[in-house]
Scaffold this motif. Structure first.
Motif, PDB file in Angstrom:
ATOM      1  N   GLU A  86       0.832  -1.205   0.000  1.00 22.03           N
ATOM      2  CA  GLU A  86       0.000   0.000   0.000  1.00 22.03           C
ATOM      3  C   GLU A  86       0.866   1.254   0.000  1.00 22.03           C
ATOM      4  OE1 GLU A  86      -3.477   2.246   2.665  1.00 22.03           O
ATOM      5  OE2 GLU A  86      -2.613   0.339   3.336  1.00 22.03           O
ATOM      6  N   LEU A  87       1.939   1.245   0.791  1.00 18.03           N
ATOM      7  CA  LEU A  87       2.838   2.399   0.820  1.00 18.03           C
ATOM      8  C   LEU A  87       3.524   2.590  -0.528  1.00 18.03           C
ATOM      9  CD1 LEU A  87       4.603   2.170   4.300  1.00 18.03           C
ATOM     10  CD2 LEU A  87       3.101   3.982   3.484  1.00 18.03           C
ATOM     11  N   ARG A  88       3.976   1.502  -1.116  1.00 20.33           N
ATOM     12  CA  ARG A  88       4.708   1.592  -2.386  1.00 20.33           C
ATOM     13  C   ARG A  88       3.836   2.181  -3.481  1.00 20.33           C
ATOM     14  NH1 ARG A  88       7.157  -3.921  -4.045  1.00 20.33           N
ATOM     15  NH2 ARG A  88       4.954  -4.362  -4.403  1.00 20.33           N
ATOM     16  N   ARG A  89       2.554   1.857  -3.486  1.00 20.22           N
ATOM     17  CA  ARG A  89       1.654   2.406  -4.505  1.00 20.22           C
ATOM     18  C   ARG A  89       1.522   3.920  -4.396  1.00 20.22           C
ATOM     19  NH1 ARG A  89      -1.260  -2.470  -3.418  1.00 20.22           N
ATOM     20  NH2 ARG A  89      -2.537  -1.404  -1.846  1.00 20.22           N
ATOM     21  N   LYS A  90       1.836   4.475  -3.238  1.00 20.95           N
ATOM     22  CA  LYS A  90       1.681   5.910  -3.016  1.00 20.95           C
ATOM     23  C   LYS A  90       2.976   6.687  -3.209  1.00 20.95           C
ATOM     24  CE  LYS A  90      -2.159   5.232   0.195  1.00 20.95           C
ATOM     25  NZ  LYS A  90      -2.696   5.486   1.551  1.00 20.95           N
ATOM     26  N   LEU A  91       4.017   6.032  -3.689  1.00 21.64           N
ATOM     27  CA  LEU A  91       5.298   6.720  -3.884  1.00 21.64           C
ATOM     28  C   LEU A  91       5.293   7.430  -5.231  1.00 21.64           C
ATOM     29  CD1 LEU A  91       7.807   4.062  -2.490  1.00 21.64           C
ATOM     30  CD2 LEU A  91       6.566   5.877  -1.273  1.00 21.64           C
ATOM     31  N   ARG A  92       4.682   8.614  -5.243  1.00 25.06           N
ATOM     32  CA  ARG A  92       4.585   9.404  -6.467  1.00 25.06           C
ATOM     33  C   ARG A  92       5.041  10.836  -6.171  1.00 25.06           C
ATOM     34  NH1 ARG A  92      -0.685   7.150  -6.129  1.00 25.06           N
ATOM     35  NH2 ARG A  92      -0.968   5.302  -7.438  1.00 25.06           N
ATOM     36  N   ALA A  93       5.635  11.470  -7.182  1.00 25.48           N
ATOM     37  CA  ALA A  93       6.014  12.892  -7.088  1.00 25.48           C
ATOM     38  C   ALA A  93       6.860  13.176  -5.853  1.00 25.48           C
ATOM     39  CB  ALA A  93       4.762  13.765  -7.093  1.00 25.48           C
ATOM     40  N   GLY A  94       7.952  12.447  -5.730  1.00 20.51           N
ATOM     41  CA  GLY A  94       8.850  12.673  -4.611  1.00 20.51           C
ATOM     42  C   GLY A  94       9.619  13.983  -4.751  1.00 20.51           C
ATOM     43  N   THR A  95      10.252  14.392  -3.663  1.00 19.04           N
ATOM     44  CA  THR A  95      11.026  15.626  -3.606  1.00 19.04           C
ATOM     45  C   THR A  95      12.513  15.305  -3.609  1.00 19.04           C
ATOM     46  OG1 THR A  95       9.276  16.662  -2.291  1.00 19.04           O
ATOM     47  CG2 THR A  95      11.452  17.715  -2.279  1.00 19.04           C
ATOM     48  N   PRO A  96      13.329  15.952  -4.458  1.00 18.51           N
ATOM     49  CA  PRO A  96      14.782  15.703  -4.439  1.00 18.51           C
ATOM     50  C   PRO A  96      15.383  16.030  -3.073  1.00 18.51           C
ATOM     51  CG  PRO A  96      14.147  16.877  -6.427  1.00 18.51           C
ATOM     52  CD  PRO A  96      12.944  16.880  -5.535  1.00 18.51           C
ATOM     53  N   LEU A  97      16.305  15.183  -2.641  1.00 22.33           N
ATOM     54  CA  LEU A  97      16.946  15.333  -1.340  1.00 22.33           C
ATOM     55  C   LEU A  97      18.401  14.892  -1.481  1.00 22.33           C
ATOM     56  CD1 LEU A  97      16.737  15.669   1.838  1.00 22.33           C
ATOM     57  CD2 LEU A  97      16.207  13.210   1.889  1.00 22.33           C
ATOM     58  N   THR A  98      19.313  15.685  -0.928  1.00 19.49           N
ATOM     59  CA  THR A  98      20.733  15.322  -0.923  1.00 19.49           C
ATOM     60  C   THR A  98      21.215  15.259   0.513  1.00 19.49           C
ATOM     61  OG1 THR A  98      21.115  16.382  -3.066  1.00 19.49           O
ATOM     62  CG2 THR A  98      23.048  15.946  -1.710  1.00 19.49           C
ATOM     63  N   VAL A  99      21.865  14.153   0.883  1.00 20.19           N
ATOM     64  CA  VAL A  99      22.372  13.979   2.248  1.00 20.19           C
ATOM     65  C   VAL A  99      23.830  13.536   2.173  1.00 20.19           C
ATOM     66  CG1 VAL A  99      20.093  13.371   3.148  1.00 20.19           C
ATOM     67  CG2 VAL A  99      21.647  11.559   2.387  1.00 20.19           C
ATOM     68  N   ARG A 100      24.536  13.709   3.263  1.00 17.12           N
ATOM     69  CA  ARG A 100      25.913  13.236   3.381  1.00 17.12           C
ATOM     70  C   ARG A 100      26.001  12.243   4.530  1.00 17.12           C
ATOM     71  NH1 ARG A 100      29.840  15.681   0.457  1.00 17.12           N
ATOM     72  NH2 ARG A 100      29.311  17.672  -0.570  1.00 17.12           N
ATOM     73  N   THR A 101      26.721  11.165   4.310  1.00 19.51           N
ATOM     74  CA  THR A 101      26.935  10.183   5.363  1.00 19.51           C
ATOM     75  C   THR A 101      28.285  10.432   6.027  1.00 19.51           C
ATOM     76  OG1 THR A 101      27.897   8.598   3.792  1.00 19.51           O
ATOM     77  CG2 THR A 101      25.531   8.467   4.179  1.00 19.51           C
ATOM     78  N   ASP A 102      28.414   9.966   7.253  1.00 17.78           N
ATOM     79  CA  ASP A 102      29.633  10.142   8.045  1.00 17.78           C
ATOM     80  C   ASP A 102      30.293   8.773   8.183  1.00 17.78           C
ATOM     81  OD1 ASP A 102      31.566  10.510  10.015  1.00 17.78           O
ATOM     82  OD2 ASP A 102      30.369  11.946  11.143  1.00 17.78           O
ATOM     83  N   GLU A 103      31.276   8.485   7.331  1.00 19.19           N
ATOM     84  CA  GLU A 103      31.906   7.173   7.329  1.00 19.19           C
ATOM     85  C   GLU A 103      32.650   6.883   8.634  1.00 19.19           C
ATOM     86  OE1 GLU A 103      31.827   9.116   4.647  1.00 19.19           O
ATOM     87  OE2 GLU A 103      30.528   7.816   3.449  1.00 19.19           O
ATOM     88  N   ALA A 104      33.259   7.911   9.233  1.00 15.40           N
ATOM     89  CA  ALA A 104      33.983   7.704  10.487  1.00 15.40           C
ATOM     90  C   ALA A 104      33.016   7.295  11.606  1.00 15.40           C
ATOM     91  CB  ALA A 104      34.753   8.968  10.869  1.00 15.40           C
ATOM     92  N   ARG A 105      31.874   7.953  11.660  1.00 11.16           N
ATOM     93  CA  ARG A 105      30.872   7.599  12.671  1.00 11.16           C
ATOM     94  C   ARG A 105      30.343   6.186  12.427  1.00 11.16           C
ATOM     95  NH1 ARG A 105      25.012  10.656  13.401  1.00 11.16           N
ATOM     96  NH2 ARG A 105      24.364   9.617  15.318  1.00 11.16           N
ATOM     97  N   THR A 106      30.105   5.848  11.175  1.00 12.00           N
ATOM     98  CA  THR A 106      29.628   4.514  10.847  1.00 12.00           C
ATOM     99  C   THR A 106      30.631   3.459  11.283  1.00 12.00           C
ATOM    100  OG1 THR A 106      28.406   5.368   8.940  1.00 12.00           O
ATOM    101  CG2 THR A 106      28.885   3.015   8.953  1.00 12.00           C
ATOM    102  N   ALA A 107      31.920   3.696  11.036  1.00 18.62           N
ATOM    103  CA  ALA A 107      32.958   2.739  11.428  1.00 18.62           C
ATOM    104  C   ALA A 107      33.024   2.578  12.943  1.00 18.62           C
ATOM    105  CB  ALA A 107      34.304   3.184  10.878  1.00 18.62           C
ATOM    106  N   ARG A 108      32.876   3.684  13.672  1.00 15.09           N
ATOM    107  CA  ARG A 108      32.903   3.600  15.142  1.00 15.09           C
ATOM    108  C   ARG A 108      31.740   2.779  15.670  1.00 15.09           C
ATOM    109  NH1 ARG A 108      34.205   9.181  14.712  1.00 15.09           N
ATOM    110  NH2 ARG A 108      32.048   9.740  15.261  1.00 15.09           N
ATOM    111  N   ASP A 109      30.537   3.011  15.148  1.00 11.93           N
ATOM    112  CA  ASP A 109      29.374   2.271  15.631  1.00 11.93           C
ATOM    113  C   ASP A 109      29.445   0.800  15.228  1.00 11.93           C
ATOM    114  OD1 ASP A 109      28.299   4.454  16.916  1.00 11.93           O
ATOM    115  OD2 ASP A 109      27.082   5.071  15.211  1.00 11.93           O
ATOM    116  N   ALA A 110      30.003   0.520  14.044  1.00 10.87           N
ATOM    117  CA  ALA A 110      30.190  -0.873  13.632  1.00 10.87           C
ATOM    118  C   ALA A 110      31.159  -1.578  14.572  1.00 10.87           C
ATOM    119  CB  ALA A 110      30.697  -0.932  12.199  1.00 10.87           C
ATOM    120  N   ALA A 111      32.212  -0.889  14.985  1.00 10.00           N
ATOM    121  CA  ALA A 111      33.178  -1.473  15.912  1.00 10.00           C
ATOM    122  C   ALA A 111      32.541  -1.765  17.259  1.00 10.00           C
ATOM    123  CB  ALA A 111      34.373  -0.537  16.071  1.00 10.00           C
TER     124      ALA A 111
END
Length: 242
Positions: free
Chosen positions: A101-126
């Motif tokens: 039901e949710l997938r059927r409603k995925l129309r006319a989305g808004t562009p979004l740009t984000v940045r990930t923090d690889e150092a933070r990801t590595a720390r939490d993975a550790a």
């Protein structure tokens, strides 16, 4: 990593959901759901972007990350039906049956740009790796397959750990033996998936690297062709200043 996404705000009854998708498809990446073994097969770009999407999902507790994968370039290896991928936190309470039901409603989305923090990801993975052997820790990836979609339900640290596996596969995959001739290279697995009751083979999704054809044009990251149709070589170092 900079991720170019598309954001949607579908509603079901009184509830609004936040769903994001990659703005551009991962054309040369595919997923087959585990039964009990699945296969994630991707090139450098696809696995790198998946690592970024898992990292984004780790810190986005109220966001559903939807990665359409079944309509890309059909892979020439693997057995089983191709599926999409959905990442969602346990705490959000989404059920796989709610997704169509949710997938059927995925129309006319808004562009979004984000940045990930690889150092933070590595720390939490550790952190997750350091505590996963404790008997009282049950921080795993629950999973389900429904409506040609593979769902992973996790938390911050386990999504961060999976992101590091995918980043490793993207970075080291191009240097594995035989990939320039079109052979896929096994780079690891999602081992922390919850197994169903009753025993049997543990549930696993293999992560494999494979460049897309024509393989004669395959160039490892950081390398370039010396001439059209020539062999790959590293870029020349700049001449020293006089």
């Amino acid at each position: 990593m900079r991720l170019r996404l598309r954001e949607f705000r579908p509603r079901t009854g009184p509830h609004e959901h936040r769903v994001v998708q990659p703005r551009q498809p991962l054309r040369h990446t595919s997923l087959r759901a585990p039964d009990p073994i699945g296969l994630l097969l991707g090139d450098h770009d696809g696995l790198s972007r998946l690592a970024g999407l898992f990292s984004f999902a780790a810190y986005s507790r109220h966001t559903i990350v939807h990665v359409p994968l079944r309509d890309g370039v059909p892979p020439d290896e693997g057995v089983g039906e191709l599926v999409d991928l959905v990442l969602v936190h346990h705490s959000l309470g989404l059920r796989a049956g709610q997704w169509p039901e949710l997938r059927r409603k995925l129309r006319a989305g808004t562009p979004l740009t984000v940045r990930t923090d690889e150092a933070r990801t590595a720390r939490d993975a550790a952190v997750w790796r350091a505590r996963r052997e404790r008997a009282d820790v049950r921080d795993e990836l629950r999973h389900a397959t429904h409506a040609r979609t593979f769902f992973l339900f996790g938390s911050r640290d386990v999504f961060a750990e999976t992101a590091t596996w995918l980043a490793h596969a993207a970075g080291r995959g191009p240097y594995q033996k035989g990939v320039g001739e079109g052979h896929m290279a096994y780079m690891g697995s999602f081992f922390n998936l919850v197994d169903p009751p009753g025993g049997g083979h543990p549930v696993e999704v293999m992560i494999c690297f494979k460049p897309y054809p024509p393989y004669a044009h395959f160039v490892r990251p950081g390398e370039s062709f010396s001439r059209p149709g020539g062999s790959a070589s590293r870029p020349r170092r700049p001449a020293a200043a006089p």
